[in-house]
Design an enzyme around this catalytic site. Structure first.
Site, short mmCIF file in Angstrom:
data_model
loop_
_atom_site.label_atom_id
_atom_site.label_comp_id
_atom_site.label_asym_id
_atom_site.label_seq_id
_atom_site.Cartn_x
_atom_site.Cartn_y
_atom_site.Cartn_z
N ASP A 273 0.28 -0.94 0.01
CA ASP A 273 0.15 -0.15 -0.06
C ASP A 273 1.36 1.42 -0.23
OD1 ASP A 273 -2.00 1.82 0.07
OD2 ASP A 273 -2.99 0.61 1.70
C1 BGC Z 1 -4.71 3.37 0.15
C2 BGC Z 1 -5.35 2.42 -0.58
C3 BGC Z 1 -4.77 2.84 -2.18
C4 BGC Z 1 -3.97 3.58 -2.19
C5 BGC Z 1 -2.94 4.14 -3.43
C6 BGC Z 1 -3.65 4.33 0.19
O1 BGC Z 1 -3.54 5.46 1.23
O2 BGC Z 1 -5.43 2.63 1.77
O3 BGC Z 1 -6.49 1.28 -1.00
O4 BGC Z 1 -4.48 1.72 -3.26
O5 BGC Z 1 -3.50 4.18 -1.67
O6 BGC Z 1 -4.08 5.29 -4.04
#
Ligand code: BGC
Length: 734
Positions: A273
């Site tokens: 993530d």
């Molecule tokens: C979120 C993810 C997301 C990623 C990219 C993160 O803060 O937890 O679900 O895919 O950002 O934007």
């Protein structure tokens, strides 16, 4: 022999053989797509680069993927630089958070789960993929398959609710929808189940918090939807921010290697993530950035999102021998394999067609589906005196801060929606009325504050109407990432509006806007009719009008339990049995709260239609189920009402005695059926031992012989069970 003529494996190996360590590490880096940037505030600033810097990194072969930018023309430019100007010409994967729609916005995933129609989710994911690939994307960070048992957590809006069986069905359907039948097709979008794992189990429902969890619950509840997503063909997975029993998920070897690679034989790509490797330092699990890189990579995280840690530290870690070259090669192979699998090595410009992007007929073709999905996601909680459906010539007051609102239609994680096509409640209702001008619309209050004269105007409108449609609920930004709440109630200004409107005595239909289950209070809870409308997306107004005026009967069912009070959280129907359950005869020294019942106000699975549905007794075809046998369970379901309806017939099981304490009930099947007035249908489910399996006390996964209860019922709190016995396996000769 040319690269093109080789087998995929040979092609990947010959690329690998030419790569420097820096180029290998480059394939493991994903960065924000600043060449085609979008709304900037979905993630915190980290390792910020401008467009020129990003392109320079692409040229140097230091970028495996870019994310959260769109546009076919600039996408082609990125790819041209990668293919023509980088030494090895490896194309870049272009990814984004396309969660529940691209230009056309479908209901939030939680709302869509209320349809209890996985195939609907497959179809909306397919439409999403068609639009997203037309906008220059190969890869989405969806579906979120986190099981959310605590409604304080805001990210429950992104998943399929509190149940694992429903969650597995939607996880698989969404993967199939995004990816389609052919990964190499230009409209196939790579799916990424996330967040691996147990992100929905964060303590107290606070986003990013710690997770303390038993191995059995981790496996049976939180890992199961990921397995379902992989079985449906997902080739990538995103790690979670949280730790699990003290080990951050993003550096968790047990999860990322032992379970994923060892037990499940997952061949695909593990992506972090956003800055999750960097956060190992803040967790106190890594001493510094280098240590964080080593821990994340060694645990099994292939690709690092945004931190730049892999680029900064992996080369030195390989040089020192702390990271074996073979391990680096293996991670790079997975990235290249995914690129090969979607045809990117053959056609770097796939999904980068400006003509297709400009084709307005693509999103237009999805309007009917958006309306259907929204209709079918609506849940009718209550309908006293059959207040709904309304007559089209009724005098209606539409009251509340969502009445004409356009900014709270799409729900969380909708980065690219075409707002110009959103249908407000007001527009949808007016379009459906015999005399559209007869609708009186009053805001009454703002989302979180009173409006001067607002209540007075709302009360006057209510007095002059036959019925009030009261559009209240949570602002959109109350759910989604980092949106945790302690009290899952309406903002006080809206509650005050509801009380004043209800006091007029005009019947009230609540149109609830919500990204989670809410604890309804006062006049909202007591309104004679309540429709849960989540965030329904582009076609909100039309879909709500369709249900309100009986164009279709509501057929959604709750994928999350609505509590009496916030303090009951986490409240989910399939909780383990306690040794002191409350009974009708006795409530002292029992598992109970002083102030509120143990049960939900509206349980998981609950929802009404415009028919009147009655269930016959649950019947088992045999009293015993052989270890490798099958058993059919049946019930008759009738519509004794005057209107056609659809019913979600639900199958629940309960294991009377287990080597680990078993849940009071668990959903194990569902069928949505149509019933004409006066019609009766028999609904049957076939059971086998697989449905009874769980992680047993010794860690093995199977069923245990013994007595089971089985219900065919309209919700998790309804019905009388039948019983059957699972027989022990026949003696196996030594
Ligand atoms: C979120 C993810 C997301 C990623 C990219 C993160 O803060 O937890 O679900 O895919 O950002 O934007």
């Amino acid at each position: 022999m040319s690269i093109e003529a080789k087998s995929p494996q040979a092609r990947i190996e010959s690329l690998l053989a030419c790569m420097t360590v820096e180029e290998k590490v480059g394939q493991l880096g994903m960065f924000a797509d600043m060449v085609r940037p979008f709304a900037p505030d979905v993630n915190p600033d980290a390792n910020v680069r401008n467009a020129a810097e990003v392109l320079e990194q692409v040229r140097a072969g230091r970028v495996g993927a870019l994310f959260n930018g769109v546009g076919a023309a600039l996408g082609r430019e990125i790819q041209r630089v990668a293919v023509e100007e980088s030494r090895l010409g490896i194309p870049v994967l272009l990814a984004a958070d396309v969660i529940h729609g691209m230009r056309t916005v479908f209901p939030i995933p939680l709302g869509e789960a209320a349809s209890f129609e996985p195939d609907l989710a497959r179809r909306t994911a397919r439409a999403t993929a068609i639009e997203a690939t037309a906008a220059g994307l190969h890869w989405t960070f969806a579906p979120a398959v986190d099981v959310a048992r605590d409604q304080r957590w805001g990210r429950g809006a992104e998943g399929a609710g509190e149940d694992v069986f429903l969650g597995c069905a939607f996880a698989a359907a969404r993967v199939r929808g995004f990816q389609g039948d052919d990964l190499r097709a230009h409209d196939s979008l790579l799916a990424t189940p996330k967040h691996f794992a147990a992100y929905g189990a964060v303590a107290a429902g606070m986003d990013y918090n710690y997770v303390e969890i038993s191995d059995g619950t981790l496996r049976d509840v939180h890992l199961a939807p990921f397995k379902a997503a992989f079985d449906a063909g997902a080739l990538t997975v995103m790690t979670a921010f949280n730790d699990i029993n003290g080990v951050p998920a993003s550096a968790n070897r047990m999860l990322l290697t032992d379970v994923l690679r060892g037990q499940w034989r997952f061949p695909g790509l593990v992506v972090s993530d956003y800055t999750a490797d960097m956060e190992l330092v803040a967790h106190g699990y890594a001493a510094d950035d280098r240590d964080a890189t080593l821990r994340a990579f060694s645990a099994g995280m292939d690709m690092s999102m945004q931190s730049g840690f892999y680029a900064a530290h992996l080369p030195a870690l390989v040089a020192s021998g702390e990271v074996p070259m073979a391990a680096l090669d293996e991670a790079v192979r997975r990235v290249l394999w995914v690129k090969e699998a979607i045809g990117l090595l053959d056609d770097p410009y796939r999904s980068l067609d400006p003509v297709r992007e400009a084709d307005a007929s693509l999103p237009a073709a999805h309007e009917a589906l958006a309306r259907e999905a929204a209709q079918r996601s609506i849940v009718l909680l209550r309908n006293e005196g059959e207040l709904l459906p309304l007559r089209r010539d009724a005098r209606i007051a539409l009251v509340g801060p969502f009445a004409r609102d356009r900014d709270n239609i799409e729900g969380c994680w909708t980065l690219f929606g075409d707002k110009s096509r959103y249908v407000t409640l007001e527009a949808g209702l007016r379009a459906a009325l015999a005399d559209g001008a007869a609708l009186e619309v009053v805001d009454g209050c703002a989302l979180e504050a009173p409006l001067a004269g607002g209540i007075e105007a709302a009360v006057a409108a209510a007095r002059g109407a036959d019925v009030v449609l009261l559009a209240v609920g949570e602002p959109q930004r109350y759910s989604g990432e980092a949106q945790s709440r302690t009290r899952i109630v309406l903002p006080p200004a809206q509650q005050a509006l509801a009380e004043a409107v209800a006091a007029t005595g005009t019947p009230v239909v609540v149109l609830l806007r919500n990204g989670r289950a809410l604890a309804l209070e006062g006049a909202v809870r007591d309104a004679p009719a309540i429709l849960v409308t989540w965030f329904l997306g582009s076609q909100t107004g039309h879909a709500v009008a369709d249900v309100v005026f009986g164009g279709c009967s509501p057929s959604g069912r709750l994928p999350v339990s609505f509590p009496h009070d916030s303090g009951q959280q986490p409240l989910f129907y399939n909780h383990p049995r306690t040794g002191r359950p409350e009974t009708p005869e006795m409530s002292e020294f029992k598992a109970r709260w002083r102030e509120y019942p143990n049960a939900a106000l509206y349980p998981f699975g609950h929802g009404l239609g415009y028919g009147r549905i009655e269930y016959g007794a649950t019947r088992v075809d045999a009293a015993e189920l052989a270890w490798d046998g099958r058993l059919v369970v049946r019930a008759q379901v009738s519509n004794t009402g005057a209107r056609a309806a659809e019913e979600v017939v639900q199958l629940y099981l309960h294991d009377r005695v287990g080597s680990r304490v078993r849940p009071v009930r668990e959903l194990k099947g569902f069928h949505k059926i149509a019933l004409q007035p006066g019609q009766t249908r028999e609904v049957a489910f076939e059971l086998d031992r697989g449905l009874l399996a769980f992680t047993r006390a010794d860690g093995s996964h199977d069923a245990e012989p013994g007595l089971f209860d089985v219900w065919i019922a309209p919700s998790s709190a309804a019905g009388e069970p039948a019983q059957f016995r699972l027989l022990a396996p026949p003696h196996q000769p030594a």
